[in-house]
Design an enzyme around this catalytic site. Structure first.
Site, PDB file in Angstrom:
ATOM      1  N   LEU A 235       0.822  -1.191   0.000  1.00  0.00           N
ATOM      2  CA  LEU A 235       0.000   0.000   0.000  1.00  0.00           C
ATOM      3  C   LEU A 235       0.868   1.257   0.000  1.00  0.00           C
ATOM      4  CD1 LEU A 235      -3.057   0.534   0.231  1.00  0.00           C
ATOM      5  CD2 LEU A 235      -2.659   0.965   2.650  1.00  0.00           C
ATOM      6  N   ASP A 236       0.512   2.239  -0.792  1.00  0.00           N
ATOM      7  CA  ASP A 236       1.192   3.538  -0.849  1.00  0.00           C
ATOM      8  C   ASP A 236       2.616   3.435  -1.378  1.00  0.00           C
ATOM      9  OD1 ASP A 236      -1.067   4.681   0.315  1.00  0.00           O
ATOM     10  OD2 ASP A 236      -0.282   4.520   2.337  1.00  0.00           O
TER      11      ASP A 236
END
Lengths: 291, 291, 291, 291
Positions: A235-236
């Protein structure tokens, strides 16, 4: 990056990457010339002359492209790919990417994409809008795009994702998360077989996770940013396609930062989607090349 | 924030902060009018009407300011500070801040400050340049500013800082770290008794620590930033004064990112120093108000 | 300029201008305090201490504003306006400006205003959309705003303007020309009795008149701009409210410049309208003060 | 436009322009491959497929370039230029342009160029600084560049230009007017035989001529710009190389606008000179292509 390529009939785009070595540009140009193509634009980049990787995007005009395409792919495979250990993809500019847009309740990114699509600014077909909420259905209707409401019932995300895959499989070439407020599972990414672009509402790698505008306010930053990136299992952490910022001051409260942020988010996401649809973005490990 | 205040004789700046409540602006204006002052500019900000903190910067003209100053401070103390539980500071615009600039080997931030000072763009007196290297002495000489070479001998930073304190004590009102590549000790910060402004060569809170341009390259960011902040004991965590970014692309290598970064760094630091010298920056916890 | 003033109940805005002289800020603050008001924000500007003109925008909270308004106006008139030869206007923040938007066939400026209005970003009531074409009626309908199609029949602009005045008189406080491709007559401007804001599709004073993107292309400029201004009898000469630019290159054709231009136009116009609706813009001869 | 090309030994740049037709890229690549060159970067642009003009900048590595150069030029002439009615130039990246900088009394553009040159940011040799005033001699001395003071005696500009031509002839490849406040005569331009780049202190085509910041103030603009362009006989009409702007407000007086302008001017001029020295700028009628 900004070359207009408005004519699309009989226009092919050849994207290649391979270990860098002398002669690649010449070899590609030669093959294209021999098959009767005329190069319209050409961009290349190498991560380093010694031991680096070479990337090239070549747009060329070839009369009768639709019929000639298998022969072109054959020529690229045998004359270029085999010789240079090359990955390649060949696309026709008049075959727009088929896109699914995921949204939740906020409309700014979704509407900007729908509106630019209607104006003909982004070469894509929007196949469907999928949302875990019904809220935006009325806004989408005038654009004539199917809206599928897939609620997450009793927290069963896996069931929702199964439904998503039913809708998507075979129907789309890319997925855009236009402020879709659900985490995409690794399983979904593996199954869907299409790149997923997300807009992160902050200037990555700063202010990751939820509440970025509150975090920015707490930290007293003077610029608010947004980041469009490919979604990966981390994520990210996916490869960044585009970023931008807007100037703010101490007097802007979190609500105002959020409004400014919305303006940056929709601009950044629309540019990222446009560039992807024009085959300008090449992933390379944790980064991208944007031609 | 950009009001020109070029005239400086008989111009006072009153900076206040206190718990917010009705009547502060009127009370301040009244006191200034009664002592014969004429308000030239006035900025205020409150973190919230209920339970918030109020900040105001008032610039006013007062004939004979130098002689009247004790009376003015007395009036502010008794008529405003005591009543509103107010912190305040009163400065005369024709008394520039006395500044020490710390540098190491890179010249861009130092030279930009020296050059802007010579042009009269920043209302400060540069008392000295201090460096742990001799490299920049020749560059500083034409500007007529003392250059003190304080090497760190055998890694004895404490000895160097003791020498710094000797040079600085009583002589400066602020310290600017213009790409000074040494960590400032907490002891030094306590002893020096003057605010310290640093330029961080990245867009905080991203890419903290060393090698930010390499980190930015690895992450594939599309914008390079710089951040000017007050130095606190928590490295890279001090209140941010100013930030800016510059657009980059995949084709820029780390050396080029560093060059672009230098342009942003010197612009951001110069603005931060100018604003501080004009008493426009008020610290408030981990953030700043910049009027 | 960016202070959020989201609370609107019992909030008044006092805009004043007068010959500059000492004591104005104090006098205004005193009057506001005496009537029981609490100043929330205050901006002032003087064109020069000697013989200059002074402008101030003061936002204050006054419980029971609606009932107290006549008394406030009376106090301002007798205690301030008469004494300082002051022009003033007093508005209540919870009484949004009533706005008519004029458009022709292009949708980008119109839709951006409608969308921001729906999100609550601009404190205005959109009373009507007027167009010389029917094209945009469908786009406006979902927003629930009346759409009046006033075609120009047989080139009779006077008849069309007469119809406009019928629709507008008594119903609107401002008019926004959102890419309305007709010249407004001097007669209309005199009769309508409300300020008219236009978006000029170039960076004034360059590329005045028609075809600005072709002109920009011919001249080889590297930035494309847009300008929002008040409409005066001198076409393209009205006081500028806001401007912005976007970077372009030689490879962008006129169609692409026009698309980039549309993005700048809608952003610039929306900001100008927002600031006007918040009483932040004061006209001063050929220029504006934007607080 | 931002590709770093830091390695310069054995690196050649081939700049071509010719009527557009199929096969040019392939033909150029083939010739470069045959002479043993390896293409490092390649940019091309066409003003239109039908009847348009084609421009290409190709950077390639060729071991032993210095010795091989006549043969390369011969190959390009016979195999490409004759066939495609092509104009071309071939430069070696390790032969920096020899530059003369003209200045008057203001230092910001001159010093920025000298400083960037010293840092190695711009691939040029600064052969001399020429000024009609003595003021800047001390500033230039530390950089070790000859400073020629050529005053205009009794208004005799022709005599001064004759002196300029004596100094320049045979010694420079380009001339940079770094806020040189004299008009260059048509005769000088014809005689000097080298391109002349000027920084115009406004956003052309607006605010031409003298006093641009006063004009901008009078017009109430919200952005201040600067323009670098080639000098032609038509003052202020030469092909634009680069432009940029900075945001200002009503509160900035002309002195402050001038200071902001100086920051934009030096940034814009330095970029234009850098790009010219890297052979990235091609003149095409009244415009430029900047690769």
């Amino acid at each position: 990056m900004s070359t207009p390529e408005t004519q699309t009939h009989d226009i092919a785009r050849l994207i290649i990457s391979c270990p860098d070595q002398p002669g690649i540009v010449a070899a590609v140009s030669e093959v294209i010339a021999e098959i009767g193509g005329n190069i319209i634009s050409l961009d290349q980049y190498s991560t380093g002359v010694e031991g680096g990787r070479f990337f090239q995007r070549t747009v060329f005009h070839l009369p009768g492209l639709a019929a000639a395409r298998p022969a072109v792919e054959q020529a690229v495979q045998t004359r270029l790919a085999d010789r240079f250990s090359m990955d390649f993809s060949l696309t026709a500019a008049d075959q727009p990417k088929r896109v699914a847009i995921f949204a939740s309740k906020t409309d700014h990114c979704l509407l900007d994409l729908l509106w630019r699509h209607r104006r003909g600014e982004i070469p894509m077909d929007i196949a469907m809008v999928i949302s875990n909420h019904a809220d935006l259905a009325e806004d989408v209707r005038p654009f004539g795009i199917p809206y599928f409401h897939v609620p997450i019932v009793n927290g069963d995300k896996a069931a929702a994702e199964a439904k998503h895959l039913e809708l998507l499989t075979g129907n789309v070439d890319m997925i855009v998360l236009a402020r879709y407020m659900q985490i995409i599972s690794e399983h979904f990414l593996e199954q869907v077989g299409a790149p997923v672009i997300n807009i992160h509402h902050s200037f990555l790698p700063a202010f990751i996770g939820a509440g970025p505008y509150q975090k920015a306010k707490d930290r007293g930053v003077k610029l608010i940013g947004a980041t469009a990136h490919y979604v990966t299992r981390d994520l990210d952490e996916g490869p960044i396609i585009e970023q931008d910022v807007i100037r703010v001051s101490h007097s802007d409260d979190v609500a105002q930062l959020t409004r400014f942020g919305a303006d940056v988010e929709r601009a950044v996401l629309s540019r990222a989607v446009k560039w992807h649809c024009e085959d300008r973005v090449i992933r390379s490990g944790s980064t991208t090349i944007v031609f």
